[in-house]
Motif scaffolding. Structure first.
Motif, PDB file in Angstrom:
ATOM      1  N   ARG A 253       3.326  99.016  -9.152  1.00  0.00           N
ATOM      2  CA  ARG A 253       2.693  97.772  -9.599  1.00  0.00           C
ATOM      3  C   ARG A 253       3.407  97.286 -10.851  1.00  0.00           C
ATOM      4  NH1 ARG A 253      -3.541  98.041 -10.754  1.00  0.00           N
ATOM      5  NH2 ARG A 253      -2.820  99.720 -12.134  1.00  0.00           N
ATOM      6  N   LEU A 254       3.528  95.966 -10.972  1.00  0.00           N
ATOM      7  CA  LEU A 254       4.100  95.354 -12.168  1.00  0.00           C
ATOM      8  C   LEU A 254       2.987  94.592 -12.881  1.00  0.00           C
ATOM      9  CD1 LEU A 254       6.370  94.521 -14.050  1.00  0.00           C
ATOM     10  CD2 LEU A 254       7.033  92.759 -12.402  1.00  0.00           C
ATOM     11  N   LEU A 255       2.576  95.124 -14.038  1.00  0.00           N
ATOM     12  CA  LEU A 255       1.527  94.511 -14.845  1.00  0.00           C
ATOM     13  C   LEU A 255       2.172  93.829 -16.046  1.00  0.00           C
ATOM     14  CD1 LEU A 255       0.139  96.813 -13.186  1.00  0.00           C
ATOM     15  CD2 LEU A 255      -1.514  96.996 -15.031  1.00  0.00           C
ATOM     16  N   CYS A 256       1.844  92.580 -16.249  1.00  0.00           N
ATOM     17  CA  CYS A 256       2.496  91.789 -17.301  1.00  0.00           C
ATOM     18  C   CYS A 256       1.460  91.235 -18.264  1.00  0.00           C
ATOM     19  CB  CYS A 256       3.284  90.642 -16.663  1.00  0.00           C
ATOM     20  SG  CYS A 256       3.963  89.480 -17.847  1.00  0.00           S
ATOM     21  N   VAL A 257       1.717  91.395 -19.561  1.00  0.00           N
ATOM     22  CA  VAL A 257       0.913  90.752 -20.601  1.00  0.00           C
ATOM     23  C   VAL A 257       1.804  89.719 -21.282  1.00  0.00           C
ATOM     24  CG1 VAL A 257      -0.513  91.055 -22.644  1.00  0.00           C
ATOM     25  CG2 VAL A 257      -0.291  92.929 -20.997  1.00  0.00           C
ATOM     26  N   PHE A 258       1.400  88.455 -21.216  1.00  0.00           N
ATOM     27  CA  PHE A 258       2.202  87.379 -21.796  1.00  0.00           C
ATOM     28  C   PHE A 258       1.455  86.728 -22.953  1.00  0.00           C
ATOM     29  CE2 PHE A 258       3.446  82.743 -21.672  1.00  0.00           C
ATOM     30  CZ  PHE A 258       4.647  82.926 -22.348  1.00  0.00           C
ATOM     31  N   GLN A 259       2.179  86.590 -24.069  1.00  0.00           N
ATOM     32  CA  GLN A 259       1.675  85.878 -25.241  1.00  0.00           C
ATOM     33  C   GLN A 259       2.525  84.615 -25.420  1.00  0.00           C
ATOM     34  OE1 GLN A 259       2.829  87.388 -29.139  1.00  0.00           O
ATOM     35  NE2 GLN A 259       0.688  87.257 -29.822  1.00  0.00           N
ATOM     36  N   PRO A 260       1.996  83.443 -25.056  1.00  0.00           N
ATOM     37  CA  PRO A 260       2.783  82.213 -25.246  1.00  0.00           C
ATOM     38  C   PRO A 260       3.206  82.054 -26.709  1.00  0.00           C
ATOM     39  CG  PRO A 260       0.818  81.785 -23.935  1.00  0.00           C
ATOM     40  CD  PRO A 260       0.661  83.175 -24.487  1.00  0.00           C
ATOM     41  N   HIS A 261       4.382  81.476 -26.901  1.00  0.00           N
ATOM     42  CA  HIS A 261       4.947  81.322 -28.243  1.00  0.00           C
ATOM     43  C   HIS A 261       5.076  79.839 -28.578  1.00  0.00           C
ATOM     44  CE1 HIS A 261       8.301  81.377 -31.264  1.00  0.00           C
ATOM     45  NE2 HIS A 261       7.576  82.380 -31.716  1.00  0.00           N
ATOM     46  N   ARG A 262       4.298  79.375 -29.497  1.00  0.00           N
ATOM     47  CA  ARG A 262       4.254  77.997 -30.007  1.00  0.00           C
ATOM     48  C   ARG A 262       3.451  77.075 -29.091  1.00  0.00           C
ATOM     49  NH1 ARG A 262       7.601  76.821 -34.283  1.00  0.00           N
ATOM     50  NH2 ARG A 262       9.241  78.335 -34.754  1.00  0.00           N
ATOM     51  N   TYR A 263       2.640  76.265 -29.732  1.00  0.00           N
ATOM     52  CA  TYR A 263       1.856  75.270 -28.989  1.00  0.00           C
ATOM     53  C   TYR A 263       2.764  74.213 -28.369  1.00  0.00           C
ATOM     54  CZ  TYR A 263      -2.349  77.220 -31.093  1.00  0.00           C
ATOM     55  OH  TYR A 263      -3.370  78.064 -31.456  1.00  0.00           O
ATOM     56  N   THR A 264       3.816  73.794 -29.101  1.00  0.00           N
ATOM     57  CA  THR A 264       4.693  72.737 -28.579  1.00  0.00           C
ATOM     58  C   THR A 264       5.410  73.180 -27.324  1.00  0.00           C
ATOM     59  OG1 THR A 264       6.398  73.489 -30.152  1.00  0.00           O
ATOM     60  CG2 THR A 264       5.062  71.587 -30.802  1.00  0.00           C
ATOM     61  N   ARG A 265       5.941  74.422 -27.316  1.00  0.00           N
ATOM     62  CA  ARG A 265       6.649  74.913 -26.131  1.00  0.00           C
ATOM     63  C   ARG A 265       5.688  75.037 -24.951  1.00  0.00           C
ATOM     64  NH1 ARG A 265       8.986  79.105 -28.131  1.00  0.00           N
ATOM     65  NH2 ARG A 265      11.113  78.301 -28.295  1.00  0.00           N
ATOM     66  N   CYS A 280       4.751  89.129 -10.778  1.00  0.00           N
ATOM     67  CA  CYS A 280       3.718  90.027 -11.314  1.00  0.00           C
ATOM     68  C   CYS A 280       2.711  90.411 -10.236  1.00  0.00           C
ATOM     69  CB  CYS A 280       2.933  89.337 -12.432  1.00  0.00           C
ATOM     70  SG  CYS A 280       3.810  89.200 -13.969  1.00  0.00           S
ATOM     71  N   ASP A 281       2.244  91.642 -10.300  1.00  0.00           N
ATOM     72  CA  ASP A 281       1.082  92.032  -9.509  1.00  0.00           C
ATOM     73  C   ASP A 281      -0.209  91.715 -10.255  1.00  0.00           C
ATOM     74  OD1 ASP A 281       2.396  93.201  -7.203  1.00  0.00           O
ATOM     75  OD2 ASP A 281       3.062  94.765  -8.578  1.00  0.00           O
ATOM     76  N   VAL A 332      -6.957 100.604 -16.828  1.00  0.00           N
ATOM     77  CA  VAL A 332      -6.554 100.303 -15.444  1.00  0.00           C
ATOM     78  C   VAL A 332      -5.197 100.880 -15.035  1.00  0.00           C
ATOM     79  CG1 VAL A 332      -7.901  98.176 -15.469  1.00  0.00           C
ATOM     80  CG2 VAL A 332      -5.457  98.070 -15.989  1.00  0.00           C
ATOM     81  N   VAL A 333      -4.358 101.283 -15.987  1.00  0.00           N
ATOM     82  CA  VAL A 333      -3.015 101.742 -15.600  1.00  0.00           C
ATOM     83  C   VAL A 333      -3.096 103.053 -14.839  1.00  0.00           C
ATOM     84  CG1 VAL A 333      -1.757 100.570 -17.441  1.00  0.00           C
ATOM     85  CG2 VAL A 333      -2.646 102.883 -17.831  1.00  0.00           C
ATOM     86  N   ARG A 334      -2.089 103.251 -13.980  1.00  0.00           N
ATOM     87  CA  ARG A 334      -2.019 104.485 -13.199  1.00  0.00           C
ATOM     88  C   ARG A 334      -0.548 104.835 -12.970  1.00  0.00           C
ATOM     89  NH1 ARG A 334      -4.432 100.808  -8.723  1.00  0.00           N
ATOM     90  NH2 ARG A 334      -2.646 100.331  -7.375  1.00  0.00           N
ATOM     91  N   PRO A 335      -0.254 106.070 -12.596  1.00  0.00           N
ATOM     92  CA  PRO A 335       1.137 106.478 -12.373  1.00  0.00           C
ATOM     93  C   PRO A 335       1.845 105.553 -11.391  1.00  0.00           C
ATOM     94  CG  PRO A 335      -0.293 108.388 -12.383  1.00  0.00           C
ATOM     95  CD  PRO A 335      -1.200 107.195 -12.432  1.00  0.00           C
ATOM     96  N   GLY A 336       3.092 105.224 -11.704  1.00  0.00           N
ATOM     97  CA  GLY A 336       3.876 104.315 -10.881  1.00  0.00           C
ATOM     98  C   GLY A 336       3.887 102.894 -11.401  1.00  0.00           C
ATOM     99  N   ASP A 337       3.013 102.596 -12.402  1.00  0.00           N
ATOM    100  CA  ASP A 337       2.948 101.246 -12.967  1.00  0.00           C
ATOM    101  C   ASP A 337       4.092 100.990 -13.944  1.00  0.00           C
ATOM    102  OD1 ASP A 337       0.650 100.669 -11.581  1.00  0.00           O
ATOM    103  OD2 ASP A 337      -0.705 100.919 -13.303  1.00  0.00           O
ATOM    104  N   LEU A 338       4.599  99.773 -13.921  1.00  0.00           N
ATOM    105  CA  LEU A 338       5.466  99.260 -14.976  1.00  0.00           C
ATOM    106  C   LEU A 338       4.656  98.208 -15.714  1.00  0.00           C
ATOM    107  CD1 LEU A 338       7.992  98.632 -16.604  1.00  0.00           C
ATOM    108  CD2 LEU A 338       8.916  97.382 -14.630  1.00  0.00           C
ATOM    109  N   VAL A 339       4.405  98.445 -16.999  1.00  0.00           N
ATOM    110  CA  VAL A 339       3.654  97.521 -17.839  1.00  0.00           C
ATOM    111  C   VAL A 339       4.633  96.813 -18.756  1.00  0.00           C
ATOM    112  CG1 VAL A 339       1.848  97.262 -19.581  1.00  0.00           C
ATOM    113  CG2 VAL A 339       1.627  99.014 -17.795  1.00  0.00           C
ATOM    114  N   MET A 340       4.621  95.477 -18.701  1.00  0.00           N
ATOM    115  CA  MET A 340       5.536  94.695 -19.538  1.00  0.00           C
ATOM    116  C   MET A 340       4.759  93.803 -20.488  1.00  0.00           C
ATOM    117  SD  MET A 340       8.870  93.584 -17.391  1.00  0.00           S
ATOM    118  CE  MET A 340       9.654  93.319 -18.987  1.00  0.00           C
TER     119      MET A 340
END
Length: 363
Positions: A253-265, A280-281, A332-340
């Motif tokens: 599984r590919l778990l992604c946490v995204f933090q947007p950068h700048r309101y204008t962008r 992403c999964d 929620v993470v488990r073996p085999g996960d890639l967390v980005m």
């Protein structure tokens, strides 16, 4: 930077994406080859002991930042352009203005110098046709480039490909960093290093052990089968490329946490952000990292989460605070996960804390 570079034979690397990694690759190759370069780049590299190096040789290798137009003060011997994208519209106003700035940057090349240009990018191909400077091109997709990568192989241990120059086989290249984008980064570095007079065997040896720059697909830890990686990607194209590279490592599984950068962008590229997380999964959004900007009414991570759901049908979880996002991942993470963790702000703290918690729980 301009004072240091313009007094030497500068190697300046510019582009919306890839400039830190490409300049780091060139810097490592040059430093390990014995030509003693001065180095000034925007990311820390372990083999360099930081992000800068004071050398006594003729070359100065530097990352050329286009965000505020300051790269136009540089007059390099070699100018590497990885791509031209619609970023920093708050400064330039239009995509054409961004293109014209890159054209001027290449136009600043010193007499006898060359431009090293990525042919996979349409705007850079246009630049190659319109500049009067001598050009060396590289690419994966397009025929017509001087350097071409073929027979690319991706795996959990890295990437390899065969490099051709004007139709003739040159060598096989092995990388431990993943993804097609790093094939391109390494090709730009190879071409630049060759023009610096560095032998092929020394280039290959450096590329083979290059582990990446800080915050560029940086492994934060591997605990109980969970791989935690951080990446500075903050433009939609960059994010899509990074996630594709992550998918090529074949996680369960590919778990992604995204933090947007700048309101204008976030506002200007909203539609593009809605489409770039398809690999992403599971996707988690934290609150926007303001980077000193004032909030813009109607622009928020919650709004972006709704936009992604509407555009792709993906399930997106909005968790505003970093600490809450880390606590959720821990459950929620488990073996085999890639967390980005992805973004140019302080989202990396989530991955660092997650690794610490996983290690504590493993004891």
């Amino acid at each position: 930077l301009a004072a240091v570079m313009n007094a030497a034979d500068g190697v300046a690397v510019a582009g919306a994406h890839g400039k830190t990694t490409t300049s780091a690759m060139i810097s490592c190759i040059a430093a390990e080859s014995g030509i003693d370069p001065t180095v000034i780049i925007g990311g820390e590299v372990s083999s360099l002991g930081g992000n800068a190096r004071n050398g006594a040789g003729r070359f100065v290798v530097a990352e050329a930042d286009e965000s505020d137009g300051s790269f136009l003060k540089l007059y390099p011997y070699l100018a590497v352009v990885t791509n031209i994208e619609d970023d920093h519209l708050d400064h330039y106003g239009t995509e054409e203005n961004i293109y014209q700035a890159f054209k001027q940057f290449v136009g600043n090349i010193k007499e006898g110098g060359k431009a090293v240009l990525c042919f996979d990018n349409a705007k850079v191909r246009r630049l190659a046709a319109e500049t009067d400077k001598e050009v060396i091109t590289y690419g994966v997709e397009g025929e017509g480039a001087d350097y071409i990568a073929r027979d690319i192989s991706y795996g959990v241990d890295g990437t390899s490909y065969k490099l051709y120059y004007k139709g003739e086989f040159v060598t096989e290249v092995h990388l431990i960093v993943p993804g097609r984008h790093n094939v391109l980064n390494s090709m730009g570095a190879f071409a630049a290093a060759h023009e610096m007079g560095i032998a092929t065997d020394k280039i290959l040896a450096s590329l083979k052990k290059f582990g990446g720059a800080k915050r560029r697909f940086e492994t934060k830890g591997k605990v109980n089968g969970v791989w935690v990686v951080d990446d500075y990607a903050h433009h939609p194209t960059e994010i899509g490329v990074t996630l594709k590279a992550a998918r090529q490592t074949k996680p369960e599984r590919l778990l992604c946490v995204f933090q947007p950068h700048r309101y204008t962008r976030t506002k200007l590229l909203f539609s593009e952000f809605c489409e770039c997380f398809k690999d992403c999964d599971e996707l988690i959004l934290t609150d926007i990292y303001a980077a000193s900007e004032e909030a813009i009414p109607g622009v928020s991570s919650m709004h972006l989460a709704e936009g992604i759901k509407a555009a792709t049908g993906q399930e997106v979880l909005y968790i505003g605070k970093l600490t809450k996002a880390e606590e959720y991942l821990e459950r929620v993470v488990r073996p085999g996960d890639l967390v980005m963790t992805i973004g140019a702000g302080d989202v990396f703290k989530i991955g660092e804390e997650l690794v610490r918690e996983l290690e504590r729980n493993a004891d």
